[in-house]
Design an enzyme around this catalytic site. Sequence first.
Site, PDB file in Angstrom:
ATOM      1  N   CYS A  14      13.932  11.886   6.448  1.00  0.00           N
ATOM      2  CA  CYS A  14      13.929  11.595   7.879  1.00  0.00           C
ATOM      3  C   CYS A  14      15.326  11.646   8.469  1.00  0.00           C
ATOM      4  CB  CYS A  14      13.287  10.239   8.146  1.00  0.00           C
ATOM      5  SG  CYS A  14      13.900   8.925   7.076  1.00  0.00           S
ATOM      6  N   LYS A  19       0.862  -1.181   0.000  1.00  0.00           N
ATOM      7  CA  LYS A  19       0.000   0.000   0.000  1.00  0.00           C
ATOM      8  C   LYS A  19       0.896   1.227   0.000  1.00  0.00           C
ATOM      9  CE  LYS A  19      -1.426   2.854   2.905  1.00  0.00           C
ATOM     10  NZ  LYS A  19      -1.407   4.090   2.066  1.00  0.00           N
ATOM     11  N   GLU A  75       9.694  16.934  14.160  1.00  0.00           N
ATOM     12  CA  GLU A  75      10.267  16.754  12.837  1.00  0.00           C
ATOM     13  C   GLU A  75       9.690  17.807  11.892  1.00  0.00           C
ATOM     14  OE1 GLU A  75      11.462  12.871  10.199  1.00  0.00           O
ATOM     15  OE2 GLU A  75       9.502  12.892  11.172  1.00  0.00           O
ATOM     16  N   GLU A 130      10.315   1.884  10.197  1.00  0.00           N
ATOM     17  CA  GLU A 130      11.285   2.967  10.054  1.00  0.00           C
ATOM     18  C   GLU A 130      10.490   4.255  10.157  1.00  0.00           C
ATOM     19  OE1 GLU A 130      12.797   6.083   8.579  1.00  0.00           O
ATOM     20  OE2 GLU A 130      12.953   5.005   6.667  1.00  0.00           O
TER      21      GLU A 130
END
Length: 475
Positions: free
Chosen positions: A279, A170, A379, A245
């Site tokens: 990231c 997906k 973040e 992750e």
Amino acid sequence: MNSYLKHYIAGQWVDSEGGQRHQVINPATEQPVTEIVLGTPADADKAVAAARAAFDGWSQTPVAERIALLERIIEGYKARIPDLAKAVSEEMGAPIGFAQAAQVPAGLGYFMTTLKALTEFQWEERIGKARVVHEAIGVVAMITPWNWPLNQICAKVAPALAAGDTMILKPSEECPSCAVILAEILDAAGVPAGVFNLVNGDGPGVGATLSAHRDVDMVSFTGSTRAGIAVAQAAAPTVKRVHQELGGKAPNLVLEGADLAAVLPPTVQGVLANTGQSCIAPTRLLVHASQFDEATAVVKQIMESAAVGDPQEMGAHIGPVVNKAQFDKIQELIQSAIDEGATLVTGGVGRPDGRNAGYYIKPTVLAGVTADMRIWREETFGPVATITRYDGRDEAVAMANDTDYGLSAVISGDPAEAAKVASKLRAGMVTINGWGGSGGGLPFGGYKQSGNGREGGKFGLADFMEVKAIVGGPA
């Protein structure tokens, strides 16, 4: 407008069972560029059934057949690089040159390093009178993000194929076309029906169904920590393996006495590359008090030299961020830092001059950021660098580790001194005088709330397998 209205299940392109159309917005124009159908739980169930039916046969195929298949996939992938780059550029805003040079090759790299790992992998060993063997784990659900879409898809699909697993992918509904093209590549390469299945959709409709599904043996997820927690909670009742992750808030620890003009440009580039949507972007610069002003000036010059431009044009510029939600979040974080006492060195809120449409962000530097500010913790996922002063090395290490995340870290300065610091940083990857991904078959993954498990090379291959001890057989 590109139109991909079917899912790939059991080797066929099939209509959705009750799915709704969804338009993907080009972040540079704010206009629709692609339409897909968001799948339903019924679509996910059908894909899982296909993967389950294919598992017994595929998991027993000789390694030589899997090697030959990966080789055919690599050749097919190379032939579709222009199509893949165009899709990534249009849907998530990566400049076309960057898409061709970095985004698309990153995915290809995972197939190539997995092929090498597969040719060298030790499938069994003897321990005393027992055999310890590696076997395919089963049916794997893969849920992937938009920021490095091919990188994260291929980091999962390649080792799963090599290990003998079957799978349901997906991809992100923000950047789905490259996944469709990859499905075409896999089909053309001869991946058996049901081994690879693609269901477009969103998290609530498809992701949650796959995570909780009793016939899924493993979920491999890349995305936000918030979403990763939801995936793990959904998977818990069936005690399936969950490989994640997740987010990052990487430090760039600049050692005292470093040659700033030499070490900062390659590391600050990590804040700009992919418009900061990585990231592992080393956004938190930690600088000794004696070099704080000089470092601020160097970073200011780097960020002000960064051009912002149309992702469809060739060049070294950065593009927009992926969507309005990301744009608004970045604007809010910049403003929060200013409100909380940080000094705006360059950039700031609003679009760059001359940009009246598109989700473009001004390359921004904020100095004097402290650990009690939101932007230190959250973040950012945009071209925004923060600079914080420290007085001693122990303090700098503590600052670097002062985060819920632990995906990556950067050390800038003398390599010999940096090597002494690397073991003290709580991160899955530490890069000295650079910022890029590990690559080359090295393990990629994080500590703490950056997730668990590793991707890449033999480490990623092993993570898609079970380990079995067979005791009492013939010697």
